[in-house]
Design a protein around this motif. Structure first.
Motif, PDB file in Angstrom:
ATOM      1  N   ASP A  44      -6.139   4.281   2.485  1.00  0.00           N
ATOM      2  CA  ASP A  44      -6.937   5.068   3.424  1.00  0.00           C
ATOM      3  C   ASP A  44      -7.473   4.224   4.582  1.00  0.00           C
ATOM      4  OD1 ASP A  44      -8.630   3.628   1.834  1.00  0.00           O
ATOM      5  OD2 ASP A  44     -10.143   5.201   1.630  1.00  0.00           O
ATOM      6  N   ARG A  70      -6.751   2.924   7.858  1.00  0.00           N
ATOM      7  CA  ARG A  70      -5.722   3.288   8.831  1.00  0.00           C
ATOM      8  C   ARG A  70      -5.578   2.274   9.965  1.00  0.00           C
ATOM      9  NH1 ARG A  70      -4.305   8.614   7.800  1.00  0.00           N
ATOM     10  NH2 ARG A  70      -2.448   8.044   8.981  1.00  0.00           N
ATOM     11  N   ARG A 113      -1.690   2.342  10.426  1.00  0.00           N
ATOM     12  CA  ARG A 113      -0.895   2.890   9.334  1.00  0.00           C
ATOM     13  C   ARG A 113      -0.517   4.323   9.699  1.00  0.00           C
ATOM     14  NH1 ARG A 113      -1.414   1.424   3.628  1.00  0.00           N
ATOM     15  NH2 ARG A 113      -3.274   0.286   4.248  1.00  0.00           N
ATOM     16  N   ASP A 120      -0.659   7.648   4.701  1.00  0.00           N
ATOM     17  CA  ASP A 120      -1.294   6.963   3.570  1.00  0.00           C
ATOM     18  C   ASP A 120      -0.223   6.318   2.692  1.00  0.00           C
ATOM     19  OD1 ASP A 120      -3.707   7.800   4.527  1.00  0.00           O
ATOM     20  OD2 ASP A 120      -3.825   9.554   3.236  1.00  0.00           O
TER      21      ASP A 120
END
Length: 272
Positions: free
Chosen positions: A81, A83, A112, A115
């Motif tokens: 989570d 990012r 990212r 996820d």
């Protein structure tokens, strides 16, 4: 601002009053705990070194690395989570899960895309990264092309008409921005769209809106090539005063047009 405490909109009970401690249950711990991916020591070190190798800050020395930066990189790897990862120099090398709140001269960012759980095989395909600096045109171009534009292209929740209009305007903006960025250096570089680079050619060829967008970009390429070919006519006779001036000019023309030829013989074939 996101905080670690949740406030209920409904009426609070005596248990939740400010004067009494809040009761923590197993369910509360389960919701608040961040998912963490376990890696072996060798795997984590390999992924960390890979990300370190992508950081291209100016004058970065091995002695600049510190424990807090390594920890920030490893947390970015271990927590799906997370990012964003930004690495920059502000009185010392800093790694953060957010962008800096103060101006910095240079910054390398990682985003990212989903996820995803990083592995040595999928890491290059699941992160967007780049380096921004005080060169405004270059920084904006890199941010738009490598981070923002790919995120917009994969959106599926928008109506097709809205997405088509937005993508058209985005490509127009990136075409002009790329042209401006390199024209100040005396170069003609054509914008290469990343939209659809992961589509199968059969799927791409049946998407009419996508094909129209590519055709519009090709028209822009044609316009840029025509301007490059008439570049000689933009020089007046008195600028070529000697044979050396004439020689230098044709060396410049050869290099200038060779770069366009290299682009047209390599990169364009990737998307056709």
């Amino acid at each position: 601002m996101i905080t670690g405490r949740n406030y209920l909109d409904a009426e609070s009970s005596d248990e939740d009053s400010p004067g009494k401690p809040r009761r923590v249950t197993d369910e509360t711990l389960q919701v608040s705990a961040k998912p963490r991916v376990s890696y072996s020591t060798d795997e984590l070190e390999a992924l960390t070194n890979y990300i370190k190798g992508l950081i291209t800050l100016r004058d970065l020395q091995p002695s600049d690395w510190n424990k807090s930066v390594i920890t920030a990189i490893q947390e970015f790897i271990q927590y799906p989570d997370e990012r964003i990862l930004s690495i920059y120099d502000c009185g010392g090398l800093i790694g953060s899960s957010n962008f800096p709140t103060v101006p910095v001269h240079e910054l390398t960012y990682f985003v990212r895309t989903n996820d995803e759980i990083f592995t040595s095989k999928n890491l290059p395909d699941t992160i967007l990264f780049g380096t921004s600096n005080s060169n405004v045109e270059s920084t904006i171009s890199q941010l738009m092309e490598t981070m923002l534009a790919p995120s917009f292209f994969i959106i599926t929740r928008w109506p097709e008409s809205v997405k088509a209009d937005f993508c058209n305007m985005l490509h127009d903006y990136l075409c002009h921005l790329t042209d401006l960025r390199y024209k100040m250096h005396g170069l003609t570089v054509m914008y290469l769209p990343l939209e659809g680079n992961k589509l199968h050619y059969k799927d791409a060829s049946t998407n009419q809106e996508f094909v129209k967008r590519l055709e519009k970009i090709v028209v822009q390429w044609t316009r840029q090539i025509k301007l490059a070919l008439v570049d000689q006519q933009q020089l007046t006779n008195y600028e070529l005063l000697t044979l050396y001036d004439e020689y230098d000019f044709w060396i410049y023309r050869c290099k200038y047009l060779s770069e366009i030829f290299f682009f047209s013989s390599s990169k364009i074939t990737i998307i056709c």
